[in-house]
Design an enzyme around this catalytic site. Structure first.
Site, short mmCIF file in Angstrom:
data_model
loop_
_atom_site.label_atom_id
_atom_site.label_comp_id
_atom_site.label_asym_id
_atom_site.label_seq_id
_atom_site.Cartn_x
_atom_site.Cartn_y
_atom_site.Cartn_z
N ILE A 1 0.84 -1.19 0.00
CA ILE A 1 0.00 0.00 0.00
C ILE A 1 0.88 1.25 0.00
O ILE A 1 0.64 2.21 -0.71
CB ILE A 1 -0.94 0.01 1.23
CG1 ILE A 1 -1.91 -1.15 1.16
CG2 ILE A 1 -1.68 1.33 1.31
CD1 ILE A 1 -2.78 -1.32 2.39
N GLY B 1 6.64 4.35 4.37
CA GLY B 1 6.89 5.66 4.97
C GLY B 1 8.03 5.56 5.95
O GLY B 1 8.77 4.57 5.97
N GLY B 2 8.15 6.60 6.72
CA GLY B 2 9.26 6.65 7.66
C GLY B 2 9.22 5.53 8.66
O GLY B 2 10.24 5.00 9.06
N MET B 3 8.01 5.14 9.02
CA MET B 3 7.87 4.15 10.07
C MET B 3 8.09 2.74 9.55
O MET B 3 8.58 1.87 10.26
CB MET B 3 6.48 4.28 10.65
CG MET B 3 6.33 3.71 12.02
SD MET B 3 4.60 3.71 12.42
CE MET B 3 4.64 4.36 14.07
N GLY B 4 7.70 2.51 8.32
CA GLY B 4 7.82 1.17 7.78
C GLY B 4 7.00 1.03 6.53
O GLY B 4 6.65 2.02 5.89
N VAL C 1 3.56 -0.52 4.57
CA VAL C 1 2.21 -1.01 4.80
C VAL C 1 1.82 -1.92 3.64
O VAL C 1 1.95 -1.54 2.48
CB VAL C 1 1.21 0.15 4.92
CG1 VAL C 1 -0.18 -0.40 5.26
CG2 VAL C 1 1.67 1.15 5.96
N LYS D 1 0.97 -3.19 8.82
CA LYS D 1 2.08 -2.24 8.88
C LYS D 1 3.27 -2.96 9.51
O LYS D 1 3.19 -3.42 10.65
CB LYS D 1 1.67 -1.03 9.72
CG LYS D 1 2.82 -0.07 9.98
CD LYS D 1 2.33 1.23 10.58
CE LYS D 1 2.00 2.23 9.49
NZ LYS D 1 1.65 3.54 9.95
N ASP E 1 -0.20 10.47 17.10
CA ASP E 1 0.32 10.71 15.76
C ASP E 1 -0.82 11.06 14.81
O ASP E 1 -0.94 10.50 13.73
CB ASP E 1 1.08 9.45 15.28
CG ASP E 1 1.97 9.75 14.08
OD1 ASP E 1 2.27 10.94 13.85
OD2 ASP E 1 2.34 8.80 13.38
#
Lengths: 188, 874
Positions: free
Chosen positions: B89, B92-95, B97, B114, B205
């Site tokens: 999908i 991003g910075g976090m990981g 998806v 995620k 967040d």
């Protein structure tokens, strides 16, 4: 493609009698079995899968040593060997990864992102190995106890049996070994 | 290190490790002679704590997994947990998806997974996840995408499975829509956030990318709870460090600074989103994305103001100081509604525009704290009173209306954190109103019943709303007796009416409760017994009629048992609840030494879910906290698992801090939190003195705060003395010997003030003197401790902890005399201690604790005898 189990048993007996020359023959046999098992573990994808290296050793033992002869001696030999081998495999792998990383990070990454990467401070396998080497320099038995317990996944009873000491003595040795290790791993 | 040196170290270490920690200093002094390096070395090993097993196992396992995993680069087509990954999908910075399918043959469900791209200590994460899941599972809201599952992938990366939502980010969706439509959507988002806040879950967040609008126009919030799960702050041991993930465009100043995050932080983020929705541009503009620039802009620069009333609203949400923002999301959203309806809003500097505003201000009520529920209530009562004055005929109706409002108002306010001030004010105002009505009211039974219900609400809320002091309990008692007069009169007229019996039971229960809080235990027993008599004659429906939770006979029996416990009669307490073993108090069991049974009972209770009311949350923490104490508080009878105890207490303290933060006026919560911090100090005092010192310091700070507000509480003072005394040892071990003595002195002062000396304090003082090599003073303290401990046992013979404390006295004296060379005296004390452990089962129940201590005592006696024999040989 498993080697005849009698080979492994025989080689282990040789090794336990002090014949170090069989190590070169034993290592690939057990190593390949451990790797094969590790891969199949990952493919099985159990929902709760966490790879327990010690479980691998147990399973490798069952495959490599003939079930028909449950001589605890050979089992104990196998575990001692496999524990040491497991340690070797993991430490080599970790050293290799470290080298790779250093190569990749040779260029400085500018601090533009909001993220600041910080490396984990948990004990890594290399630090663990170094500490064990140090411990062995003045108390070899304690280093071996830790190796058998953690890399070999043996229970305290099994470790005591393998080393020919009482469980109580083992308990006392273990508590000091762990206390020393705790200091060695944190005092960096 | 040479082998020879190591042998010496080992010998001393092994002998010392067999001793109780208290006996070690004396032994080491003797066996190390003047070799201070040797002593340091051994002490270091003895004090080496931490969980070396877990650290080693984790490092081995992590390495093994990466080894086995190198091939699995591409995830698409593979499985994560129970899900088959079908596509990506976004990343991003976090990981990353992924889109995935749960494929159970018959039933297919599309989800989003995620995968966080940072390695974490996954045992800790999983433990935390399991804990949080209980809370997150409660989040059932049409506008919140549910967190379905989570775990750790083969690469040791944490992942979260969420409901799959197809939609457009809120800001994008809003572009081109009329302003009213945008605000309507935004208020729907607010409602979802408010719902989460009532469940004490903060998003952390909030940003447009996390607020999607589906093609049906329904907003959906993603990632609720995820940020908190990944927040390392509250995890035990900082064995790993996480990157603080920030979305600087929507992050609050306190978030950027890394400070404590509360609901106010989400309000700020919502404000930033609203700014963008209204104006089409972001609130902040960053020169660069460095940490320093981010902090400068977010904390110091005000965004360009927007015009009009809506501008004021946005500005209020975006204030730099959390306490100056809207107090709740509901208030924020309500202000937008008022704006839409053309009503005045509260976001106007120094103007409070609504009915009742003047009254509120005159009474110095922090309006923001109570929110609109309270205002509505005041208006409700005001209307009722006016009507009552206007005509007698309307009075009954008016009063019924007011009672109903009162009932629901307390209930609603209880569910919102930060309403202590509001509830206090509500109780006061209602009381005035009820007194007035009581004076004027005709003797109509229905009217009297309503009046009584009103009093009951006030009385049962008053003693419990965050002011644990005498004055409050006495006031509540006074109200309760007014209520009693009415309730008894009503019952005399119609003794069989179930509602009236329910009313009487509840009334007597409140009276008993207040007496219990005031320390009048005998009196409390009397009233609980009376309540029990009436409780059996009422049913559930009748309790509902009077707006009171069900009071079953067994519940009252449990209260009665509790009082017996307080009186030290644990056996009677247990006997009373014999027929319902699961209701027995774990505290009674632990007191008589039945630790395993107590722990089993508490483990069962961990599964009890707290209800939604904010005030009940603190109660739900009692179970894990008590369990932790039994598992591993070294200062009490315990099962020896300090590690488990620490894990539990860290979680308890984190949640309690959050609750306290939500309502800093709640002194009762502060008190509980202080005691749990002290327990955390106790379980870490041996392994990690600096952690213990920090926990004790927080405890002392909180207790001082509570004392300031409630200066007459005896139990509080007892706790204050104890916590100060407990903190001495870790203070000393982290190099603050003077401070340790100061705090011990404070403990002594408080004990003198309340006339309750404690042997523990004297033992700690003795240790402090011994550490300063003032042996005479140490001996004096140890000796003083003995009669205090003996008297305590006399007064409460069933409380086994007291016997343990006497044994501690003798063991300290034994070690003292042994190191002083007075072996016969040492033997005498060691033998006395041994006798206490040997006779344990004559007075209490046996557990691993006394068994271990008995073994240790026998060893000490044996060693002492051996030394004595050796010294007698020429």
């Amino acid at each position: 493609m498993s080697p005849p189990s009698s080979d492994v048993t025989q080689l282990l007996q040789e090794w336990s009698r002090g014949n170090q020359s069989v190590v070169d023959q034993l290592t690939p046999l057990i190593y390949s079995e451990l790797r094969r098992l590790a891969d199949s573990y990952m493919r099985r994808e159990r929902p709760d899968h966490t790879l327990q290296p010690t479980a691998l050793i147990h399973e490798a033992y069952l495959r490599l040593i003939q079930q028909g002869q449950p001589e605890w001696h050979s089992r104990s030999h196998f575990f001692r060997f496999a524990a040491h081998l497991m340690r070797q495999i993991l430490v080599d792998h970790a050293r290799g990864r470290r080298a790779e990383k250093r190569g990749a990070n040779a260029e400085r990454i500018p601090l533009e992102q909001a993220e600041i990467a910080v490396e984990s401070v948990a004990a890594d396998v290399v630090a663990l190995d170094e500490a064990l080497v140090r411990l062995a320099s003045f108390d070899e038995r304690k280093a071996q106890i830790l190796e058998l317990k953690f890399f070999g996944g043996m229970t305290e009873e099994e470790v005591a049996e393998a080393l020919g000491i009482s469980v109580r003595t083992l308990g006392r040795e273990m508590r000091l070994a762990k206390a020393w290790m705790s200091q060695a791993l944190t005092s960096k | 290190m040479t082998t020879e040196r190591w042998r010496v170290i080992e010998e001393i270490y092994q002998a010392a490790a067999d001793l109780e920690p208290a006996a070690r200093p004396g032994f080491l002094e003797q066996s190390c002679g003047g070799d201070s390096a040797l002593r340091r070395e051994v002490e270091g090993l003895l004090g080496a704590g931490g969980d070396v097993d877990t650290a080693i196992e984790a490092s081995i396992r992590t390495e093994a997994e990466t080894l086995a995993n190198r091939a699995s680069e591409s995830v698409v087509g593979k499985r994560i947990g129970l899900y088959r990954v079908t596509g990506v999908i976004g990343a991003g910075g976090m990981g990353t998806v992924y889109r995935a399918l749960r494929d159970d043959g018959e039933f297919q469900k599309e989800v989003a997974i995620k995968v966080v791209k940072r390695g974490m200590d996954f045992d800790a994460l999983l433990a935390r996840f399991r804990r949080e899941r209980r809370i997150l599972a409660r989040l059932e809201h049409p506008n919140i995408s549910r967190l379905l599952d989570g775990g750790v992938t083969g690469e040791a990366l944490p992942y979260f499975v969420m409901e799959y939502v197809e939609g457009t980010p809120l800001t994008l969706y809003c572009a081109g829509k009329p302003i009213k439509e945008r605000l309507r959507l935004f208020r729907e988002v607010c409602a979802a956030v408010q719902y989460a806040h009532q469940n004490l879950i903060v998003h952390h967040d909030l940003k447009p990318a996390n607020i999607l609008v589906t093609k049906d126009g329904v907003p959906k919030l993603l990632d609720f709870g995820v940020a908190k799960l990944l927040d390392p702050e509250q995890l035990p041991e900082h064995t790993f460090t996480l990157v603080r993930m920030l979305t600087p465009d929507y992050a609050s100043p306190e978030q950027v600074r890394g400070e404590a995050i509360t609901t106010a932080s989400d309000i700020y983020s919502l404000g930033a989103v609203l700014y963008e929705i209204v104006s089409g541009r972001r609130a902040h503009c960053f020169g660069s994305r460095t940490t320093a620039e981010m902090e400068r802009v977010v904390c110091q620069i005000d965004p360009p103001p927007l015009a009009g009333e809506l501008g004021n609203i946005v500005q209020m949400a975006l204030r730099k100081e959390p306490e100056r923002r809207y107090a709740t999301v509901e208030q924020f959203s309500e202000d937008i509604r008022r704006h839409l309806d053309g009503l005045p809003v509260i976001a106007r500097p120094d103007t409070i525009v609504y009915r009742g505003g003047k009254f509120v201000r005159r009474n110095k009520l922090p309006v923001a704290a109570a929110g609109f529920a309270f205002v509505a209530l005041l208006i409700g009562i005001g209307v009722a009173l006016q009507q009552a004055r206007r005509a007698d005929r309307g009075r009954l109706e008016a009063q019924q209306y007011a009672s109903a409002v009162l009932q629901t108002a307390f209930e609603r306010l209880r569910q919102i954190p930060g309403t202590i001030a509001g509830r206090t004010q509500l109780a006061e105002t209602s009381l005035q109103y009820l007194n007035k009505l009581a004076a004027e009211a005709p003797a109509d039974p229905q009217l009297q019943l309503d009046l009584a219900i009103g009093y009951l609400q006030v009385a049962s809320n008053k003693g419990t709303i965050g002011h644990p002091n005498r004055v409050e309990y006495e006031k509540s008692l006074e109200t309760a007796h007014k209520l009693r007069a009415i309730a008894e009169d009503l019952q005399r007229r119609d003794p069989n009416a179930k509602v009236r019996n329910a009313l009487l039971a509840a009334t007597y229960n409140v009276i008993g409760h207040n007496h219990e809080n005031l320390g009048n235990h005998r009196e409390a027993l009397k009233w609980y017994e009376r309540a029990k008599g009436h409780a059996f004659a009422a049913d559930g429906e009748s309790y509902r009629r009077i707006g009171h939770p069900d009071l079953s006979g067994i519940q009252l029996q449990s209260s009665i048992a509790g009082v017996h416990d307080m009186l030290g009669d644990h056996r009677t307490a247990l006997n009373l609840l014999q027929d319902s073993p699961d209701r027995r108090h774990p505290a009674s069991l632990a007191s008589i030494g039945a630790l395993d049974e107590a722990a089993r009972l508490l483990r069962g209770r961990l599964k009890w879910l707290p209800d939604r009311a904010y005030v009940s949350r603190i109660f739900s923490l009692f179970h894990p906290a008590s369990l932790a104490v039994i598992e591993g508080n070294p200062l009490g009878l315990n099962l020896g698992d300090q590690r488990q105890a620490q894990i539990r207490l860290v979680a308890v303290v984190a949640e309690a801090e959050q609750l306290f933060n939500a309502d800093p006026l709640d002194m009762w919560c502060a008190w509980r939190l202080a005691m749990w911090q002290a327990r955390l100090g106790a379980v870490t005092r041996e392994a990690d003195p600096s952690k213990a010192v920090a926990a004790y310091a927080r405890s002392v700070q909180l207790l001082a705060l509570v004392l300031e507000r409630t200066p007459t509480n005896l139990r509080l003072k007892r706790d204050i003395a104890r916590v100060h005394a407990e903190s001495a040892m870790p203070l000393r071990n982290s190099g603050q010997a003077d401070r340790a003595l100061q705090w011990l002195q404070r403990a002594l002062d408080v004990e003198r003030e309340i006339g309750e000396p404690a042997s523990f304090t004297h033992l700690e003082l003795g240790d402090a003197f011994l550490a300063r090599r003032e042996r005479n003073k140490a001996l004096q303290q140890y000796t003083d401790a003995v009669p205090i401990a003996e008297k305590a046992i006399e007064a409460r013979p069933q409380t086994m902890q007291l016997r343990r404390e006497l044994a501690d006295c003798h063991e300290r004296l034994g070690a003292f005399h042994q190191s002083g060379g007075n072996l016969p005296l040492a033997l005498d004390h060691y033998s006395k201690s041994q006798a206490i452990w040997r006779d344990w089962t004559k007075h209490g129940v046996s557990s691993i604790y006394n068994q271990r201590r008995e073994k240790a005592a026998a060893l000490a006696v044996e060693r002492c005898e051996r030394m004595l024999k050796a010294s007698r040989k020429p």
